[in-house]
Motif scaffolding. Structure first.
Motif, PDB file in Angstrom:
ATOM      1  N   ASN A  15      95.061  -1.010   1.453  1.00  0.00           N
ATOM      2  CA  ASN A  15      95.326  -2.314   2.045  1.00  0.00           C
ATOM      3  C   ASN A  15      94.264  -2.825   3.019  1.00  0.00           C
ATOM      4  O   ASN A  15      94.329  -3.987   3.434  1.00  0.00           O
ATOM      5  CB  ASN A  15      96.676  -2.287   2.766  1.00  0.00           C
ATOM      6  CG  ASN A  15      97.803  -2.116   1.793  1.00  0.00           C
ATOM      7  OD1 ASN A  15      98.037  -2.965   0.947  1.00  0.00           O
ATOM      8  ND2 ASN A  15      98.497  -0.995   1.894  1.00  0.00           N
ATOM      9  N   ALA A  16      93.312  -2.010   3.384  1.00  0.00           N
ATOM     10  CA  ALA A  16      92.345  -2.383   4.421  1.00  0.00           C
ATOM     11  C   ALA A  16      91.556  -3.638   4.064  1.00  0.00           C
ATOM     12  O   ALA A  16      91.388  -4.527   4.903  1.00  0.00           O
ATOM     13  CB  ALA A  16      91.393  -1.218   4.698  1.00  0.00           C
ATOM     14  N   GLU A  17      91.061  -3.729   2.868  1.00  0.00           N
ATOM     15  CA  GLU A  17      90.246  -4.883   2.483  1.00  0.00           C
ATOM     16  C   GLU A  17      91.059  -6.175   2.528  1.00  0.00           C
ATOM     17  O   GLU A  17      90.592  -7.192   3.042  1.00  0.00           O
ATOM     18  CB  GLU A  17      89.640  -4.680   1.100  1.00  0.00           C
ATOM     19  CG  GLU A  17      88.699  -5.791   0.686  1.00  0.00           C
ATOM     20  CD  GLU A  17      87.492  -5.963   1.601  1.00  0.00           C
ATOM     21  OE1 GLU A  17      87.060  -7.114   1.801  1.00  0.00           O
ATOM     22  OE2 GLU A  17      86.988  -4.954   2.131  1.00  0.00           O
ATOM     23  N   ALA A  18      92.278  -6.136   2.007  1.00  0.00           N
ATOM     24  CA  ALA A  18      93.123  -7.334   2.018  1.00  0.00           C
ATOM     25  C   ALA A  18      93.461  -7.746   3.449  1.00  0.00           C
ATOM     26  O   ALA A  18      93.447  -8.941   3.777  1.00  0.00           O
ATOM     27  CB  ALA A  18      94.409  -7.092   1.227  1.00  0.00           C
ATOM     28  N   ASN A  26      91.833 -16.166   8.722  1.00  0.00           N
ATOM     29  CA  ASN A  26      92.872 -16.736   9.582  1.00  0.00           C
ATOM     30  C   ASN A  26      94.132 -17.107   8.794  1.00  0.00           C
ATOM     31  O   ASN A  26      94.711 -18.168   8.982  1.00  0.00           O
ATOM     32  CB  ASN A  26      92.312 -17.962  10.315  1.00  0.00           C
ATOM     33  CG  ASN A  26      93.054 -18.253  11.585  1.00  0.00           C
ATOM     34  OD1 ASN A  26      93.643 -17.368  12.199  1.00  0.00           O
ATOM     35  ND2 ASN A  26      93.044 -19.496  11.998  1.00  0.00           N
ATOM     36  N   ARG A  27      94.583 -16.192   7.932  1.00  0.00           N
ATOM     37  CA  ARG A  27      95.739 -16.462   7.076  1.00  0.00           C
ATOM     38  C   ARG A  27      97.054 -15.879   7.587  1.00  0.00           C
ATOM     39  O   ARG A  27      98.082 -16.059   6.952  1.00  0.00           O
ATOM     40  CB  ARG A  27      95.472 -15.919   5.661  1.00  0.00           C
ATOM     41  CG  ARG A  27      94.382 -16.685   4.938  1.00  0.00           C
ATOM     42  CD  ARG A  27      94.272 -16.242   3.516  1.00  0.00           C
ATOM     43  NE  ARG A  27      93.608 -14.947   3.467  1.00  0.00           N
ATOM     44  CZ  ARG A  27      93.636 -14.132   2.419  1.00  0.00           C
ATOM     45  NH1 ARG A  27      94.290 -14.455   1.340  1.00  0.00           N
ATOM     46  NH2 ARG A  27      92.997 -12.994   2.447  1.00  0.00           N
ATOM     47  N   ILE A  28      97.038 -15.188   8.714  1.00  0.00           N
ATOM     48  CA  ILE A  28      98.251 -14.562   9.225  1.00  0.00           C
ATOM     49  C   ILE A  28      98.855 -15.492  10.273  1.00  0.00           C
ATOM     50  O   ILE A  28      98.290 -15.690  11.361  1.00  0.00           O
ATOM     51  CB  ILE A  28      97.959 -13.168   9.805  1.00  0.00           C
ATOM     52  CG1 ILE A  28      97.335 -12.287   8.716  1.00  0.00           C
ATOM     53  CG2 ILE A  28      99.235 -12.541  10.371  1.00  0.00           C
ATOM     54  CD1 ILE A  28      96.775 -10.989   9.217  1.00  0.00           C
ATOM     55  N   GLU A  29      99.967 -16.098   9.937  1.00  0.00           N
ATOM     56  CA  GLU A  29     100.564 -17.157  10.755  1.00  0.00           C
ATOM     57  C   GLU A  29     100.837 -16.719  12.187  1.00  0.00           C
ATOM     58  O   GLU A  29     100.555 -17.458  13.129  1.00  0.00           O
ATOM     59  CB  GLU A  29     101.855 -17.657  10.096  1.00  0.00           C
ATOM     60  CG  GLU A  29     102.300 -19.001  10.585  1.00  0.00           C
ATOM     61  CD  GLU A  29     101.344 -20.140  10.223  1.00  0.00           C
ATOM     62  OE1 GLU A  29     101.369 -21.154  10.936  1.00  0.00           O
ATOM     63  OE2 GLU A  29     100.576 -20.025   9.255  1.00  0.00           O
ATOM     64  N   SER A  30     101.385 -15.534  12.391  1.00  0.00           N
ATOM     65  CA  SER A  30     101.711 -15.090  13.752  1.00  0.00           C
ATOM     66  C   SER A  30     100.457 -14.944  14.606  1.00  0.00           C
ATOM     67  O   SER A  30     100.484 -15.208  15.813  1.00  0.00           O
ATOM     68  CB  SER A  30     102.476 -13.771  13.720  1.00  0.00           C
ATOM     69  OG  SER A  30     101.682 -12.746  13.152  1.00  0.00           O
ATOM     70  N   ARG A  31      99.379 -14.555  14.000  1.00  0.00           N
ATOM     71  CA  ARG A  31      98.129 -14.441  14.753  1.00  0.00           C
ATOM     72  C   ARG A  31      97.581 -15.816  15.095  1.00  0.00           C
ATOM     73  O   ARG A  31      97.061 -16.028  16.188  1.00  0.00           O
ATOM     74  CB  ARG A  31      97.114 -13.612  13.968  1.00  0.00           C
ATOM     75  CG  ARG A  31      97.515 -12.140  13.940  1.00  0.00           C
ATOM     76  CD  ARG A  31      96.504 -11.304  13.263  1.00  0.00           C
ATOM     77  NE  ARG A  31      95.292 -11.229  14.049  1.00  0.00           N
ATOM     78  CZ  ARG A  31      94.558 -10.141  14.173  1.00  0.00           C
ATOM     79  NH1 ARG A  31      94.916  -9.031  13.574  1.00  0.00           N
ATOM     80  NH2 ARG A  31      93.456 -10.162  14.880  1.00  0.00           N
ATOM     81  N   LYS A  32      97.700 -16.769  14.172  1.00  0.00           N
ATOM     82  CA  LYS A  32      97.230 -18.122  14.446  1.00  0.00           C
ATOM     83  C   LYS A  32      98.049 -18.764  15.558  1.00  0.00           C
ATOM     84  O   LYS A  32      97.506 -19.457  16.418  1.00  0.00           O
ATOM     85  CB  LYS A  32      97.344 -19.004  13.188  1.00  0.00           C
ATOM     86  CG  LYS A  32      96.303 -18.714  12.153  1.00  0.00           C
ATOM     87  CD  LYS A  32      96.271 -19.787  11.084  1.00  0.00           C
ATOM     88  CE  LYS A  32      97.447 -19.719  10.161  1.00  0.00           C
ATOM     89  NZ  LYS A  32      97.351 -20.647   9.018  1.00  0.00           N
ATOM     90  N   LEU A  33      99.358 -18.563  15.534  1.00  0.00           N
ATOM     91  CA  LEU A  33     100.251 -19.234  16.474  1.00  0.00           C
ATOM     92  C   LEU A  33     100.290 -18.593  17.854  1.00  0.00           C
ATOM     93  O   LEU A  33     100.470 -19.302  18.850  1.00  0.00           O
ATOM     94  CB  LEU A  33     101.665 -19.290  15.898  1.00  0.00           C
ATOM     95  CG  LEU A  33     101.842 -20.113  14.629  1.00  0.00           C
ATOM     96  CD1 LEU A  33     103.257 -19.962  14.088  1.00  0.00           C
ATOM     97  CD2 LEU A  33     101.520 -21.579  14.899  1.00  0.00           C
ATOM     98  N   VAL A  34     100.165 -17.264  17.934  1.00  0.00           N
ATOM     99  CA  VAL A  34     100.406 -16.589  19.215  1.00  0.00           C
ATOM    100  C   VAL A  34      99.394 -15.497  19.539  1.00  0.00           C
ATOM    101  O   VAL A  34      98.751 -15.529  20.590  1.00  0.00           O
ATOM    102  CB  VAL A  34     101.825 -15.961  19.220  1.00  0.00           C
ATOM    103  CG1 VAL A  34     102.086 -15.244  20.531  1.00  0.00           C
ATOM    104  CG2 VAL A  34     102.882 -17.009  18.971  1.00  0.00           C
TER     105      VAL A  34
END
Length: 65
Positions: A15-18, A26-34
Motif C-alpha cells: 500500500n505504500a505507493e498508493a 492531496n486526495r485524502i479529505e481529512s488531511r485537506k480539511l484538518v
C-alpha cells in the motif's frame, strides 16, 4: 507475533505507493480539511527559523511550508 509482523510488513509494501500518491495529490479529505493545517499551525506557533521534515515520508510538509 512474527506472523503479525509479516502481515503488517506485507501490507505496508503493498500500500505504500498508493498512500504516497494520495498524499502528494492531496486526495485524502481529512488531511485537506484538518490534519495538514493543524500540523503546520503547530509548527508555526513556535516561530522556527528552520524546519527539518523527517518522518512523514511523503515530503508534504516541506513542500507546503
Amino acid at each position: 507475533m512474527k506472523e503479525l509482523e509479516l502481515k503488517l510488513d506485507n501490507s505496508w509494501v503493498a500500500n505504500a505507493e498508493a498512500w504516497t500518491q494520495s498524499v502528494r495529490e492531496n486526495r485524502i479529505e481529512s488531511r485537506k480539511l484538518v490534519t495538514n493545517q493543524a500540523v503546520r499551525d503547530e509548527i508555526i506557533r513556535y516561530r522556527p527559523k528552520r524546519v527539518l521534515d523527517v518522518g512523514c515520508g511523503e515530503g508534504w510538509l516541506a513542500a507546503s511550508m
